[in-house]
Design an enzyme around this catalytic site. Structure first.
Site, short mmCIF file in Angstrom:
data_model
loop_
_atom_site.label_atom_id
_atom_site.label_comp_id
_atom_site.label_asym_id
_atom_site.label_seq_id
_atom_site.Cartn_x
_atom_site.Cartn_y
_atom_site.Cartn_z
N SER A 1 72.18 84.31 86.47
CA SER A 1 71.92 84.37 87.91
C SER A 1 73.24 84.36 88.69
O SER A 1 74.09 85.22 88.47
CB SER A 1 71.00 83.21 88.31
N GLU B 1 61.75 91.27 87.78
CA GLU B 1 62.65 90.63 88.75
C GLU B 1 62.97 91.52 89.96
O GLU B 1 63.23 92.71 89.79
CB GLU B 1 63.99 90.31 88.09
N HIS C 1 63.06 86.10 86.06
CA HIS C 1 64.46 85.72 86.23
C HIS C 1 64.86 84.60 85.26
O HIS C 1 64.22 83.55 85.21
CB HIS C 1 64.66 85.26 87.68
#
Length: 256
Positions: free
Chosen positions: A99, A193, A223
């Site tokens: 991320s 995502e 995610h």
């Protein structure tokens, strides 16, 4: 797990029983540059380290909003340079992150290249956040599939980390960067995502720049689904697929 301090930052060393001496996986946790810690990502990184048979290092870089851009990038550089000062070479280090940690990984690669410093052996990105402008098409096409994020919320999250005029800076949103000269990159992302386009766009840029890149899009995954390792077979399978890349880039012998 061993607690330590590196470049003034709290960090943790995760050392598998069987690990290659002199090699390190430098891992940056996710959390939108606002949250996350060694505690939140210890299980995931421990599994990656054990699967790859390499020692992993997690650092707790400074977080926004108290420490906005470029604090996290500066901390990533400081951590990498501290490893170099300890005697590691770039070839001994593979950088990874999920991320925002994936975005920070790319920002580190760009910073090192621009400073003409020795680059790491490669980079592993898990669902990287690489476009804080949320301009990718998946923000629309995956809006009804993503169980975690809503595209309309992303600008508010990004505002805690950087100013509006900084959103398209390469070190904030690497999808807008010149990526020539970067080391091999391995990317995993979920097909559900809204950040899918971050991964597909950076892959296209790396390919056009003749950089080595591998992209895996995992069907029906979300995610950073790898964080559910131990609970989902897909998470374990995804981590296992990264093992040959990590070992090869670091020169770790294959299992016999």
């Amino acid at each position: 797990m061993t607690q330590d301090t590196l470049a003034g930052m709290y960090c943790e060393w995760l050392t598998p029983t069987e690990s290659e001496p002199g090699k390190v996986l430098l891992y940056f946790h996710g959390g939108a540059y606002l949250m996350g810690s060694c505690a939140t990502h210890r299980k995931l990184v421990s599994y990656v380290a054990r699967a790859c048979r390499v020692r992993a290092l997690m650092i707790e870089y400074r977080l926004a909003p108290e420490h906005p851009f470029p604090a996290a990038v500066d901390d990533a550089m400081a951590a990498y340079n501290a490893l170099i000062e300890q005697g590691y070479s770039g070839a001994d280090i593979l950088v990874a992150g999920d991320s925002a940690g994936g975005g920070l990984t790319m920002a580190l690669l760009l910073s090192l290249r621009d400073a003409a410093q020795e680059l790491p052996a490669g980079a592993l990105l898990l669902s990287p956040w690489l476009d804080l402008t949320s301009s990718g098409e998946s923000a629309r096409t995956r809006a009804d599939q993503d169980p975690w994020f809503k595209a309309d919320d992303m600008p508010y999250v990004a505002a805690y980390y950087c100013k509006d005029e900084e959103l398209e800076l390469p070190l904030v949103s690497p999808v807008f960067a010149d990526v020539a000269g970067l080391p091999p990159v391995y990317i995993q992302v979920g097909d559900d995502e809204i950040l899918l386009s971050d991964s597909t766009r950076i892959t296209e840029k790396l390919e056009r720049a003749d950089c080595e890149v591998t992209l895996e899009v995992w069907p029906k995954m979300w995610h950073v689904f790898q964080v559910f390792v131990g609970l989902m077979p897909e998470s374990r399978a995804a981590i296992e697929k990264t093992v040959p890349f990590v070992r090869e880039r670091l020169g770790v012998a294959s299992e016999t």
